[in-house]
Scaffold this active site. Structure first.
Site, short mmCIF file in Angstrom:
data_model
loop_
_atom_site.label_atom_id
_atom_site.label_comp_id
_atom_site.label_asym_id
_atom_site.label_seq_id
_atom_site.Cartn_x
_atom_site.Cartn_y
_atom_site.Cartn_z
N MET A 75 4.72 -8.47 6.42
CA MET A 75 3.80 -7.33 6.57
C MET A 75 3.31 -6.85 5.21
O MET A 75 2.82 -5.74 5.07
CB MET A 75 4.46 -6.21 7.38
CG MET A 75 4.66 -6.63 8.84
SD MET A 75 5.58 -5.47 9.85
CE MET A 75 4.26 -4.52 10.59
N LYS A 76 3.45 -7.71 4.21
CA LYS A 76 2.91 -7.38 2.88
C LYS A 76 1.45 -7.81 2.83
O LYS A 76 1.02 -8.68 3.59
CB LYS A 76 3.71 -8.11 1.79
CG LYS A 76 5.13 -7.58 1.67
CD LYS A 76 5.99 -8.44 0.76
CE LYS A 76 7.43 -7.93 0.74
NZ LYS A 76 8.36 -8.87 0.11
N HIS A 109 6.85 -2.52 5.75
CA HIS A 109 7.08 -2.79 4.33
C HIS A 109 6.11 -3.86 3.91
O HIS A 109 6.17 -4.96 4.46
CB HIS A 109 8.52 -3.27 4.14
CG HIS A 109 8.85 -3.75 2.76
ND1 HIS A 109 9.14 -2.90 1.73
CD2 HIS A 109 8.93 -5.00 2.23
CE1 HIS A 109 9.42 -3.61 0.64
NE2 HIS A 109 9.29 -4.89 0.91
N ASN A 157 5.31 0.42 -3.09
CA ASN A 157 6.59 -0.16 -3.46
C ASN A 157 6.62 -0.40 -4.97
O ASN A 157 5.68 -0.99 -5.52
CB ASN A 157 6.70 -1.50 -2.71
CG ASN A 157 8.07 -2.11 -2.74
OD1 ASN A 157 9.07 -1.41 -2.58
ND2 ASN A 157 8.13 -3.42 -2.94
N GLU A 158 7.66 0.12 -5.62
CA GLU A 158 7.95 -0.25 -7.02
C GLU A 158 6.81 0.05 -7.98
O GLU A 158 6.34 -0.83 -8.70
CB GLU A 158 8.36 -1.73 -7.09
CG GLU A 158 9.56 -2.04 -6.19
CD GLU A 158 9.88 -3.54 -6.05
OE1 GLU A 158 9.23 -4.35 -6.71
OE2 GLU A 158 10.78 -3.87 -5.25
N GLU A 265 16.82 -2.26 1.73
CA GLU A 265 17.05 -3.54 1.04
C GLU A 265 18.49 -3.69 0.54
O GLU A 265 18.73 -4.12 -0.58
CB GLU A 265 16.08 -3.69 -0.14
CG GLU A 265 14.63 -3.52 0.28
CD GLU A 265 13.63 -3.88 -0.79
OE1 GLU A 265 13.98 -4.63 -1.72
OE2 GLU A 265 12.48 -3.42 -0.68
N TRP A 312 19.15 -6.36 3.56
CA TRP A 312 18.05 -7.25 3.17
C TRP A 312 18.37 -8.71 3.55
O TRP A 312 18.43 -9.60 2.71
CB TRP A 312 17.71 -7.09 1.68
CG TRP A 312 16.25 -7.37 1.43
CD1 TRP A 312 15.73 -8.28 0.54
CD2 TRP A 312 15.12 -6.74 2.05
NE1 TRP A 312 14.35 -8.25 0.59
CE2 TRP A 312 13.95 -7.32 1.52
CE3 TRP A 312 14.96 -5.75 3.03
CZ2 TRP A 312 12.65 -6.95 1.91
CZ3 TRP A 312 13.69 -5.38 3.42
CH2 TRP A 312 12.56 -5.99 2.86
O1 9MR Z 1 13.31 -10.98 -0.11
C1 9MR Z 1 11.90 -11.08 -0.22
C2 9MR Z 1 11.50 -12.54 -0.40
O2 9MR Z 1 11.83 -13.29 0.76
C3 9MR Z 1 10.01 -12.63 -0.67
O3 9MR Z 1 9.68 -13.97 -0.98
C4 9MR Z 1 9.63 -11.72 -1.83
C5 9MR Z 1 8.12 -11.73 -2.07
O4 9MR Z 1 7.43 -11.24 -0.95
O5 9MR Z 1 10.04 -10.39 -1.58
C6 9MR Z 1 11.42 -10.25 -1.39
O6 9MR Z 1 11.73 -8.90 -1.10
C7 9MR Z 1 11.53 -7.97 -2.15
C8 9MR Z 1 11.06 -6.67 -1.54
O7 9MR Z 1 9.89 -6.90 -0.78
C9 9MR Z 1 10.80 -5.62 -2.59
N1 9MR Z 1 11.99 -5.42 -3.40
C10 9MR Z 1 12.56 -6.61 -3.98
C11 9MR Z 1 12.83 -7.66 -2.89
C12 9MR Z 1 13.46 -8.90 -3.50
O8 9MR Z 1 12.58 -9.53 -4.35
#
Ligand code: 9MR
Length: 354
Positions: A75-76, A109, A157-158, A265, A312
């Site tokens: 959902m990004k 998210h 996010n972040e 997470e 997570w």
């Molecule tokens: O765990 C997630 C991984 O499978 C994806 O490839 C990556 C990019 O979309 O994102 C990871 O999740 C992140 C989260 O969305 C934001 N905080 C850090 C997490 C770990 O990188």
């Protein structure tokens, strides 16, 4: 599904989550365990991927143990829009349908994340005003599509740098100016008057500059009447760091501001020094203790500030931690065989006040 997984799956369905004191009549069966969702007074979530859903043991355990889900990546922005104006809903729709079917809530998210900007937006050719219109249009389209399904969104996010706490120099900041976060929150609220709006970040529990920036942002939004409902504290921690007292102090600061806390997470690394090639019982017990004390601290918060705790990932070998850190790692609640680890028991004990 092979025979072993069929067995585990059947066992999970039969023994987990039916009642708090589930028992098995067959002494040869594995020990039954209590589903977190049957005990927790708040939603307990897990990050999922559509490719792992279906009829196998993975989705069987997810739906019996948890009652909230977050898309680990589907959902990004980069996954929902691959080209300007065109959306790809297939995977996000599957996740949402799975959640609805199994009475789970969905935490969205994340609407905006500098690491998941599609190239058409990263290299946007129009004016700054057109850029902002495109972002607003994206937020409105996504939020309204899932208006009946998603209870809460990570709006951004972040947004802050490690160490300095400065705003990251993302394309959103460059194109929309330093007040872009406020407008993202406003656009999300305009799209859905009821959805809960979260700011989500890692490091706020160990990086003082980042924490101060986040709290200053919250204070500023609140002073101006801009809606924000909660903060996601990404709980990517190790079995020793950061100390519990840091985590509790940050939660208190968020509670003082009247916001909900999402322990988001969550994973607890047990091999940060890379000294283990197999998970030892000792490290496993330390992980259990760590999970227990964090869940207990969350349980101590006023009820209105407890939003959810989200893991997570489900099983250790599926975690992002392994590739990211390059060490063997066992950061989650379930082992490779879909068995709950001592950490799971630590979670349950905290829920029961032990
Ligand atoms: O765990 C997630 C991984 O499978 C994806 O490839 C990556 C990019 O979309 O994102 C990871 O999740 C992140 C989260 O969305 C934001 N905080 C850090 C997490 C770990 O990188």
């Amino acid at each position: 599904m092979n025979l072993r997984f069929s067995f585990i799956f059947l066992w999970a369905i039969l023994t987990v989550g039916c009642s708090e004191n589930a028992v098995t009549e067959n002494p040869e069966d594995p020990e039954p365990y209590t589903a977190l969702r049957s005990v927790a007074p708040f939603p307990v979530g897990v990050a999922i991927q559509s490719s792992r859903l279906g009829s196998g043991p993975h989705s069987g355990v997810v739906r019996t143990v948890f009652n909230s889900v977050t898309a680990e990546y589907e959902m990004k922005m980069k996954h929902l829009t691959s080209a300007s104006g065109s959306y790809v809903w297939t995977h996000a729709d599957q996740l949402v349908a799975f959640a609805n079917e199994h009475d789970m809530q969905v935490h969205g998210h994340a609407l905006v994340w500098h690491q998941s900007t599609p190239s058409w937006l990263e290299n946007f050719s129009g004016t700054d005003m057109e850029f902002e219109d495109a972002v607003k249009d994206y937020i409105t389209t996504v939020v309204q599509r899932y208006q009946d399904d998603v209870v809460s969104w990570d709006v951004i996010n972040e947004a802050f740098e490690d160490g300095s706490g400065e705003l990251r120099n993302s394309v959103f900041r460059r194109r929309m100016g330093p007040d872009f976060i406020a407008r993202l929150f406003q656009y999300t609220r305009e799209a859905d008057p009821d959805v809960l709006l979260f700011y989500n970040d890692y490091g706020t529990i160990w990086d003082t500059a980042k924490l101060e920036s986040m709290l200053a942002m919250v204070d500023d939004l609140q002073a101006r009447g801009i809606p924000i409902d909660g903060v996601g504290l990404q709980m990517h921690i190790t079995y020793t760091h950061p100390p519990l007292s840091n985590i509790v102090a940050v939660m208190d600061a968020v509670v003082q501001r009247g916001l909900k806390i999402h322990i988001s997470e969550m994973d607890v690394r047990v091999n940060p020094q890379g000294d283990l090639s197999v998970l030892t019982d000792e490290r496993s017990q330390l992980q259990k203790k760590r999970v227990n004390e964090i869940v207990a601290a969350f349980m101590d918060l006023p009820e209105e500030n407890q939003f959810a705790i989200t893991w997570w990932g489900l099983r250790d070998p599926e975690s992002w931690l392994i590739d990211f850190w390059g060490n063997p790692e066992w950061g989650l609640l379930f082992d490779a065989e879909y068995q709950p680890k001592p950490a799971y028991e630590g979670f349950l004990e905290a829920l029961r006040g032990n």
